[in-house]
Design a protein around this motif. Structure first.
Motif, PDB file in Angstrom:
ATOM      1  N   UNK A 158      58.702  -8.004  15.159  1.00 18.24           N
ATOM      2  CA  UNK A 158      57.327  -7.263  14.537  1.00 18.24           C
ATOM      3  C   UNK A 158      57.418  -5.980  14.087  1.00 18.24           C
ATOM      4  N   UNK A 159      56.741  -5.279  13.173  1.00 19.69           N
ATOM      5  CA  UNK A 159      56.600  -3.989  13.117  1.00 19.69           C
ATOM      6  C   UNK A 159      55.974  -3.280  14.488  1.00 19.69           C
ATOM      7  N   UNK A 160      55.071  -4.078  14.834  1.00 19.31           N
ATOM      8  CA  UNK A 160      54.462  -3.603  16.027  1.00 19.31           C
ATOM      9  C   UNK A 160      55.576  -3.345  17.395  1.00 19.31           C
ATOM     10  N   UNK A 161      56.097  -4.370  17.641  1.00 23.94           N
ATOM     11  CA  UNK A 161      57.340  -4.447  18.382  1.00 23.94           C
ATOM     12  C   UNK A 161      58.330  -3.173  18.252  1.00 23.94           C
ATOM     13  N   UNK A 162      58.697  -3.069  16.820  1.00 31.39           N
ATOM     14  CA  UNK A 162      59.887  -2.138  16.608  1.00 31.39           C
ATOM     15  C   UNK A 162      59.211  -0.800  16.730  1.00 31.39           C
ATOM     16  N   UNK A 163      58.047  -0.629  16.305  1.00 28.96           N
ATOM     17  CA  UNK A 163      57.645   0.920  16.175  1.00 28.96           C
ATOM     18  C   UNK A 163      57.524   1.364  17.590  1.00 28.96           C
ATOM     19  N   UNK A 164      57.448   0.667  18.505  1.00 29.07           N
ATOM     20  CA  UNK A 164      57.342   0.861  19.898  1.00 29.07           C
ATOM     21  C   UNK A 164      58.583   1.121  20.263  1.00 29.07           C
TER      22      UNK A 164
ATOM     23  N   UNK B 168      50.757  -0.899  11.771  1.00 30.46           N
ATOM     24  CA  UNK B 168      50.535   0.547  11.410  1.00 30.46           C
ATOM     25  C   UNK B 168      50.957   1.534  12.786  1.00 30.46           C
ATOM     26  N   UNK B 169      51.412   0.696  13.758  1.00 23.33           N
ATOM     27  CA  UNK B 169      51.486   1.828  14.855  1.00 23.33           C
ATOM     28  C   UNK B 169      52.308   3.021  14.553  1.00 23.33           C
ATOM     29  N   UNK B 170      53.335   2.659  13.649  1.00 21.66           N
ATOM     30  CA  UNK B 170      54.283   4.044  13.391  1.00 21.66           C
ATOM     31  C   UNK B 170      53.645   5.126  12.705  1.00 21.66           C
ATOM     32  N   UNK B 171      52.523   4.908  12.084  1.00 20.03           N
ATOM     33  CA  UNK B 171      51.896   5.876  11.385  1.00 20.03           C
ATOM     34  C   UNK B 171      50.819   6.677  12.686  1.00 20.03           C
ATOM     35  N   UNK B 172      50.269   5.897  13.177  1.00 16.18           N
ATOM     36  CA  UNK B 172      49.395   6.048  14.230  1.00 16.18           C
ATOM     37  C   UNK B 172      49.277   5.348  15.320  1.00 16.18           C
ATOM     38  N   UNK B 173      49.416   5.380  16.594  1.00 11.55           N
ATOM     39  CA  UNK B 173      49.388   6.625  17.411  1.00 11.55           C
ATOM     40  C   UNK B 173      50.822   7.448  17.561  1.00 11.55           C
TER      41      UNK B 173
END
Length: 728
Positions: free
Chosen positions: A466-472, A531-536
């Motif tokens: 997921x983008x959530x997991x990937x961004x983190x 949208x975690x990659x955008x913020x925070x």
């Protein structure tokens, strides 16, 4: 220690709380042999929702372990009362006028910031005092209320099964807990002084209670009170009684002087002045709440801080530590607000939980390193819950972000080498052990999710990653490589190798950040996890055509889907996204909706649109604190942003503010610098930088003449005032 002062009818209440009053029963079901990540992965791939709920979700539906309410002080007037009250945030004091049957009293209360004691004075109002002629003499009992203690309403000990399952926000009534009744006592010291107290036995050897000292004088009644527990001392009740009795010898004015001095130091750390007085007030109120429930040397704030309800129900969501958003947002704003001491308890708590994190990583995930449960007790034990989020390993990376932000805002190299790097490294070891190589040569988690998409159904396990997991994960390994370079420890190539093997974020043809490689967000949702990659995390700035397209398109998609399924924190998070986009008008709108429709008159965030303003289908009112702190952070982001030595004053404020006057003093930027700025009549009137190091800063968004310009930037060395009177 904290308290809520409230009441109607014939009584006034002081509901007391302390952050560490917990039932610490071993969470039900977590010791089952099948309570493992491997089992969860297998059931997720089978889409066996029923079994997943039985093993991993059911433990959370039992009443314990949980945060516990403490009890209350009761002031009984014997007649209907009318109250007029205010909170003076400057010196953290509650003031009330109480009228009953023609009588008038003034009540002052404070929880001493310098000592572990609460003080309340009940005075006759000036015009009600005895005159020299004695014409208005009254008996003491006709003037002052009767004072008593009310313990929590736990049930009496009973045979048979204790627990019943509850599918509610609050996991039941206090009467369902298998506790013996509280033991109340009284000790008369003299004719004018006495102690009231109670002891409440909880699970195991833990017990707690309240000690209340009452000191009666001719024109006033004084109350001194403390919450005490068996974790304080072996003979904790006797110790607390002796200490409260000693405090009764002190005049309230002496304790208040030390209390006021503490708050004066706190408020001197930063300030702001805005043309929108509601925004200004809410910022100060949030900082008041923050200092009241987060202190160095104590536990960090749980969901309700130190204000657990005393209505004989268990607190919403157990009053626990949710690490999939709540704890992180609660500690968003303190760094820029320059309140490091009060916020450091979160970092200290996470650091001290490493042992439990290692145990959980080994026993649940079967990995090296450390990982905390995303829904946990005060002792960092897993509570269960929707496992796609409560047991997601990447939520641990969001906790790492708190360490990274602390280093970014302080520039403390000792903290980097001693805490930030080791904490992130141990987390990375756990994550790396979970990653496996796919057919494309990229690294993938065995299962993936995006809080809290699809709730607790099997569909919540989306196609990895997921983008959530990937961004983190991008953030974790990029940050570790950067830190390794700063420390010169030779480990940077290994971290960069893992980062390079991760897939890139999934972006739709319309440039919208997706949920996963196969799924878009298709309906309104409270959690902007895609949208975690955008913020925070701010993995890419709002610059360059591609970055702007992705940020603009993702925000536009949230707007298209609407706010019907948002809760309070959603509006604050959206304000953060608008601040990234430099859209001051819409950031202002989001915060205005939040403070007007999702906060109670005393400032508490109530999650739902409880006034039914039409902004959300959620109209309930369970209280949590994270959105209050996120809102303050969003406002600060509107006023100041700094990244990589570049300072942007007032980057995202509404146009109306530019035409008037707005200022802030001593907000914290990167590497420990303090920034003050004033805007008036559309011009940057002054900008000051305080720093102890020789450095060069770039100023973006303004010309040297203080005129706004989106394209220009210029530099200034330490020790120069950019605008305003020149100083050394």
């Amino acid at each position: 220690m904290g308290g809520l002062i409230w009441g109607d009818g014939e009584e006034l209440y002081v509901s007391l709380d302390r952050v560490d009053i917990w039932d610490r029963t071993t969470p039900f079901g977590i010791e089952r042999p099948e309570f493992t990540y491997q089992t969860l992965v297998a059931l997720a791939k089978e889409k066996n929702t029923a079994k997943i709920r039985e093993i991993f979700d059911a433990p959370y539906d039992y009443p314990v372990p949980t945060k516990l309410p403490v009890g209350r002080i009761v002031l009984s007037f014997g007649q209907q009362i009318k109250t007029k009250s205010e909170l003076c945030m400057e010196d953290a004091q509650a003031k009330m006028q109480v009228e009953s049957g023609g009588r008038a009293l003034v009540v002052h209360a404070f929880f001493c910031a310098a000592e572990n004691i609460g003080v309340m004075s009940i005075n006759e109002r000036e015009e009600e005092k005895e005159t020299k002629s004695g014409a208005s003499v009254r008996r003491k009992n006709d003037t002052f209320p009767e004072v008593s203690l009310k313990p929590p309403g736990f049930g009496a000990a009973k045979d048979g099964a204790l627990y019943r399952l509850h599918k509610e926000i609050s996991k039941g009534e206090l009467s369902e807990l298998n506790y013996e009744p509280a033991v109340l006592g009284e000790h008369v010291i003299s004719r004018e002084r006495k102690l009231l107290f109670f002891s409440q036995k909880a699970e195991g050897d833990f017990s707690y209670g309240v000690v209340l000292g009452i000191r009666e004088e001719g024109e006033r009644k004084l109350l001194y009170f403390r919450v005490a527990a068996s974790t304080d001392a072996r003979d904790w009740l006797s110790v607390a009684c002796r200490e409260v009795e000693a405090y009764m010898e002190q005049e309230p004015e002496v304790l208040f002087a030390a209390h006021r001095q503490w708050w004066e130091r706190y408020w001197s750390k930063s300030s702001l002045t805005l043309p929108d007085k509601q925004f200004e007030l809410q910022w100060y109120l949030t900082n008041y709440l923050f200092a009241s429930c987060s202190r160095e040397g104590s536990y960090p704030m749980p969901l309700q801080g130190v204000w657990t309800a005393a209505e004989d129900k268990l607190p919403p969501w157990k009053g626990d530590y949710h690490n999939d958003l709540n704890t992180q947002m609660s500690y968003y704003h303190y760094l820029k607000a320059n309140h490091l001491e009060e916020g450091r308890c979160f970092i200290d708590f996470l650091w001290n939980c490493r042992k439990e994190g290692r145990v959980f990583a080994a026993h649940f995930y079967g990995t090296r390193g450390q990982c905390l449960p995303a829904v946990m007790t005060i002792d960092a034990k897993p509570l269960g819950g929707w496992p796609m989020y409560s047991l997601s390993p990447t939520n641990q990376i969001w906790l790492c972000h708190a360490f990274a932000e602390y280093f970014r805002y302080t520039g403390d190299m000792e903290f980097l080498s001693g805490r930030a790097y080791p904490y992130l490294k141990e987390t990375a070891e756990c994550i790396a052990d979970l990653l496996t190589e796919g057919e494309d040569g990229k690294l993938y988690l065995p299962i993936s999710s995006s809080p809290e998409i699809h709730d607790d159904t099997a569909e919540a396990f989306v196609k990895p990653n997921s983008n959530y997991d990937l961004a983190l994960m991008h953030f974790l390994f990029e940050t570790l490589a950067e830190y390794a370079d700063l420390l010169g420890n030779g480990e940077a190539p290994g971290w960069r190798k893992i980062r390079a093997a991760l897939p890139e974020l999934s972006v739709s043809e319309g440039h919208v950040l997706m949920i996963s490689p196969e799924e878009m967000l298709t309906e309104s949702h409270r959690h902007f996890s895609n949208a975690m990659a955008i913020h925070p995390l701010r993995l890419f700035p709002y610059s360059g055509d591609e970055n702007r397209r992705i940020i603009d398109a993702t925000i536009a998609d949230f707007e298209r889907l609407g706010t019907s399924q948002w809760v309070g924190f959603s509006f604050c998070w959206m304000a953060e996204l608008y601040a990234v986009q430099k859209n001051g008008e819409k950031a202002w709108k989001m915060l205005s909706i939040f403070w007007n429709y999702f906060c109670s008159p005393n400032g508490f965030h109530l999650n739902g649109d409880y006034k039914k303003g039409g902004y959300s289908d959620f109209t309930y009112r369970p209280f949590t604190l994270e959105a209050n702190m996120c809102a303050a952070d969003a406002l600060q982001e509107m006023l100041l942003f700094m990244k990589n030595h570049t300072i942007e004053p007032f980057p995202a404020i509404p146009a109306a503010w530019e035409k008037e006057q707005a200022s802030f003093e001593r907000l914290r930027g990167e590497n420990g610098i303090l920034i003050s700025a004033e805007l008036a009549d559309g011009r940057l009137k002054s900008l000051y930088i305080e720093t102890d190091t020789q450095d060069v800063f770039w100023i973006r968004g303004w010309t040297k003449e203080g005129i706004r310009s989106s394209g220009s930037s210029f530099c200034v060395k330490r020790g120069l005032t950019l605008f305003g009177p020149q100083t050394e």
